[in-house]
Design a protein around this motif. Structure first.
Motif, PDB file in Angstrom:
ATOM      1  N   LEU A 199       0.838  -1.193   0.000  1.00  0.00           N
ATOM      2  CA  LEU A 199       0.000   0.000   0.000  1.00  0.00           C
ATOM      3  C   LEU A 199       0.877   1.249   0.000  1.00  0.00           C
ATOM      4  O   LEU A 199       2.049   1.206   0.385  1.00  0.00           O
ATOM      5  CB  LEU A 199      -0.898   0.020   1.236  1.00  0.00           C
ATOM      6  CG  LEU A 199      -1.829  -1.173   1.438  1.00  0.00           C
ATOM      7  CD1 LEU A 199      -2.421  -1.145   2.840  1.00  0.00           C
ATOM      8  CD2 LEU A 199      -2.922  -1.190   0.387  1.00  0.00           C
ATOM      9  N   VAL A 200       0.291   2.355  -0.421  1.00  0.00           N
ATOM     10  CA  VAL A 200       0.975   3.652  -0.374  1.00  0.00           C
ATOM     11  C   VAL A 200       0.052   4.658   0.297  1.00  0.00           C
ATOM     12  O   VAL A 200      -1.076   4.884  -0.165  1.00  0.00           O
ATOM     13  CB  VAL A 200       1.362   4.151  -1.777  1.00  0.00           C
ATOM     14  CG1 VAL A 200       2.006   5.535  -1.688  1.00  0.00           C
ATOM     15  CG2 VAL A 200       2.308   3.173  -2.462  1.00  0.00           C
ATOM     16  N   SER A 201       0.507   5.230   1.406  1.00  0.00           N
ATOM     17  CA  SER A 201      -0.193   6.335   2.059  1.00  0.00           C
ATOM     18  C   SER A 201       0.441   7.634   1.603  1.00  0.00           C
ATOM     19  O   SER A 201       1.668   7.709   1.421  1.00  0.00           O
ATOM     20  CB  SER A 201      -0.080   6.227   3.585  1.00  0.00           C
ATOM     21  OG  SER A 201      -0.683   5.053   4.056  1.00  0.00           O
ATOM     22  N   PHE A 202      -0.365   8.690   1.445  1.00  0.00           N
ATOM     23  CA  PHE A 202       0.205   9.983   1.058  1.00  0.00           C
ATOM     24  C   PHE A 202      -0.672  11.107   1.592  1.00  0.00           C
ATOM     25  O   PHE A 202      -1.860  10.921   1.883  1.00  0.00           O
ATOM     26  CB  PHE A 202       0.394  10.093  -0.459  1.00  0.00           C
ATOM     27  CG  PHE A 202      -0.834   9.881  -1.305  1.00  0.00           C
ATOM     28  CD1 PHE A 202      -1.454  10.951  -1.925  1.00  0.00           C
ATOM     29  CD2 PHE A 202      -1.345   8.609  -1.517  1.00  0.00           C
ATOM     30  CE1 PHE A 202      -2.573  10.768  -2.732  1.00  0.00           C
ATOM     31  CE2 PHE A 202      -2.462   8.407  -2.324  1.00  0.00           C
ATOM     32  CZ  PHE A 202      -3.079   9.494  -2.931  1.00  0.00           C
ATOM     33  N   VAL A 215      -5.198  19.303   6.340  1.00  0.00           N
ATOM     34  CA  VAL A 215      -4.446  18.444   5.434  1.00  0.00           C
ATOM     35  C   VAL A 215      -5.376  17.461   4.736  1.00  0.00           C
ATOM     36  O   VAL A 215      -6.457  17.137   5.240  1.00  0.00           O
ATOM     37  CB  VAL A 215      -3.348  17.655   6.194  1.00  0.00           C
ATOM     38  CG1 VAL A 215      -2.318  18.603   6.786  1.00  0.00           C
ATOM     39  CG2 VAL A 215      -3.950  16.768   7.282  1.00  0.00           C
ATOM     40  N   GLY A 216      -4.931  16.983   3.592  1.00  0.00           N
ATOM     41  CA  GLY A 216      -5.592  15.889   2.905  1.00  0.00           C
ATOM     42  C   GLY A 216      -4.730  14.644   3.029  1.00  0.00           C
ATOM     43  O   GLY A 216      -3.497  14.735   3.033  1.00  0.00           O
ATOM     44  N   VAL A 217      -5.378  13.492   3.136  1.00  0.00           N
ATOM     45  CA  VAL A 217      -4.669  12.218   3.292  1.00  0.00           C
ATOM     46  C   VAL A 217      -5.387  11.166   2.452  1.00  0.00           C
ATOM     47  O   VAL A 217      -6.620  11.194   2.331  1.00  0.00           O
ATOM     48  CB  VAL A 217      -4.641  11.762   4.772  1.00  0.00           C
ATOM     49  CG1 VAL A 217      -3.804  10.502   4.924  1.00  0.00           C
ATOM     50  CG2 VAL A 217      -4.117  12.866   5.676  1.00  0.00           C
ATOM     51  N   ALA A 218      -4.626  10.258   1.874  1.00  0.00           N
ATOM     52  CA  ALA A 218      -5.252   9.191   1.092  1.00  0.00           C
ATOM     53  C   ALA A 218      -4.442   7.909   1.209  1.00  0.00           C
ATOM     54  O   ALA A 218      -3.251   7.933   1.543  1.00  0.00           O
ATOM     55  CB  ALA A 218      -5.382   9.604  -0.368  1.00  0.00           C
ATOM     56  N   LEU A 219      -5.099   6.800   0.931  1.00  0.00           N
ATOM     57  CA  LEU A 219      -4.491   5.476   0.937  1.00  0.00           C
ATOM     58  C   LEU A 219      -4.804   4.805  -0.389  1.00  0.00           C
ATOM     59  O   LEU A 219      -5.959   4.803  -0.831  1.00  0.00           O
ATOM     60  CB  LEU A 219      -5.058   4.647   2.096  1.00  0.00           C
ATOM     61  CG  LEU A 219      -4.598   3.191   2.197  1.00  0.00           C
ATOM     62  CD1 LEU A 219      -3.105   3.118   2.507  1.00  0.00           C
ATOM     63  CD2 LEU A 219      -5.393   2.451   3.273  1.00  0.00           C
ATOM     64  N   ALA A 220      -3.772   4.247  -1.023  1.00  0.00           N
ATOM     65  CA  ALA A 220      -3.943   3.599  -2.323  1.00  0.00           C
ATOM     66  C   ALA A 220      -3.188   2.277  -2.355  1.00  0.00           C
ATOM     67  O   ALA A 220      -2.284   2.035  -1.548  1.00  0.00           O
ATOM     68  CB  ALA A 220      -3.432   4.514  -3.438  1.00  0.00           C
ATOM     69  N   THR A 221      -3.565   1.423  -3.292  1.00  0.00           N
ATOM     70  CA  THR A 221      -2.796   0.208  -3.528  1.00  0.00           C
ATOM     71  C   THR A 221      -1.502   0.588  -4.250  1.00  0.00           C
ATOM     72  O   THR A 221      -1.355   1.704  -4.772  1.00  0.00           O
ATOM     73  CB  THR A 221      -3.577  -0.782  -4.399  1.00  0.00           C
ATOM     74  OG1 THR A 221      -3.743  -0.216  -5.721  1.00  0.00           O
ATOM     75  CG2 THR A 221      -4.949  -1.068  -3.813  1.00  0.00           C
ATOM     76  N   ALA A 222      -0.566  -0.347  -4.293  1.00  0.00           N
ATOM     77  CA  ALA A 222       0.684  -0.094  -5.011  1.00  0.00           C
ATOM     78  C   ALA A 222       0.435   0.158  -6.486  1.00  0.00           C
ATOM     79  O   ALA A 222       1.235   0.821  -7.159  1.00  0.00           O
ATOM     80  CB  ALA A 222       1.639  -1.268  -4.823  1.00  0.00           C
ATOM     81  N   GLY A 223      -0.691  -0.334  -6.992  1.00  0.00           N
ATOM     82  CA  GLY A 223      -1.042  -0.103  -8.386  1.00  0.00           C
ATOM     83  C   GLY A 223      -1.754   1.207  -8.640  1.00  0.00           C
ATOM     84  O   GLY A 223      -2.088   1.521  -9.788  1.00  0.00           O
ATOM     85  N   GLY A 224      -2.026   1.979  -7.583  1.00  0.00           N
ATOM     86  CA  GLY A 224      -2.618   3.300  -7.748  1.00  0.00           C
ATOM     87  C   GLY A 224      -4.115   3.372  -7.565  1.00  0.00           C
ATOM     88  O   GLY A 224      -4.713   4.431  -7.783  1.00  0.00           O
TER      89      GLY A 224
END
Length: 238
Positions: A199-202, A215-224
């Motif tokens: 996963l990628v958090s940003f 702030v804005g925060v999101a969580l995505a899979t490694a595939g986006g």
């Protein structure tokens, strides 16, 4: 308000010493709310290892109460947030390594971002700056101990993954100070998140005014693929 359920947050799920991890608390309350998008406002710190009261409210939300009154309150809400293109796994991994090499002052043993946590004992949200973008990010993989009965990351822990990255964005990209706390978070979960999957958090800064940092925060899979997103308000200590 419905009947009050007693819950106790274990010390493992702490944020600051003796205080329950805010993202987890928000997720527990959101799980009792009758809405896809929920706002959680924090009124007082929730202690660990102390029974507190959890109940649904007449407006479709939920409330957590302790000996001194309301600790946190969840209400149904809406969230209109422009989410940037997720960083790649490699960008998130490099940013996390940079964070671990030089963490901000005052780093604590937080369930969300503690440096000594393992994939089974914490979320490891070690968000560092992504070069060339106004983002912080971390690549991470939750361990199987964080799964529910279906092998998915427990929803309250998905909420947890939307907390600490906002602190990193505020401190590394803005003027957020050591010791800041989450005043409120509004989030929407979009899909189940398998454990043992990369996963990628940003996170990114939306606005700053005095002691207040949004702030804005999101969580995505490694595939986006986007899994969840949130807007949070962090407040500097007085």
């Amino acid at each position: 308000m419905t009947d009050i359920e007693k819950i106790t947050v274990p010390d493992l799920l702490r944020g600051y010493p003796g205080v329950a991890f805010g993202g987890y608390i928000a997720g527990v309350l959101a799980g009792r709310a009758a809405a896809k998008t929920v706002r959680v406002d924090f009124r007082r710190p929730t202690p660990v290892e102390v029974p507190v009261g959890l109940a649904q409210t007449a407006d479709g939300g939920a409330v957590l109460t302790g000996a001194d009154g309301v600790l946190a309150l969840a209400t149904p809400d809406e969230l209109d947030l422009d989410v940037p293109e997720p960083p790649s796994w490699d960008e998130g991994a490099a940013a996390a390594e940079a964070y671990r090499a030089a963490p901000p002052e005052g780093t604590v043993d937080c369930f969300g971002c503690g440096l000594d946590r393992t994939p089974d004992t914490g979320l490891r949200q070690h968000c560092g700056i992504v070069p060339g973008r106004d983002l912080v990010a971390a690549a991470w993989t939750p361990g199987p101990a964080l799964a529910d009965a279906e092998g998915m990351l427990r929803p309250e822990l998905v909420w947890g993954a939307l907390d600490c990255p906002g602190n990193a964005a505020g401190r590394l990209l803005g003027g957020l100070r050591e010791g800041a706390v989450t005043a409120s978070i509004t989030a929407r979960l979009l899909r189940p998140v398998p454990v043992s999957s990369p996963l990628v958090s940003f996170a990114w800064v939306l606005s700053q005014e005095g002691r207040k940092h949004r702030v804005g925060v999101a969580l995505a899979t490694a595939g986006g693929d986007l899994c969840a997103f949130a807007s949070a308000l962090w407040v500097d200590p007085r």
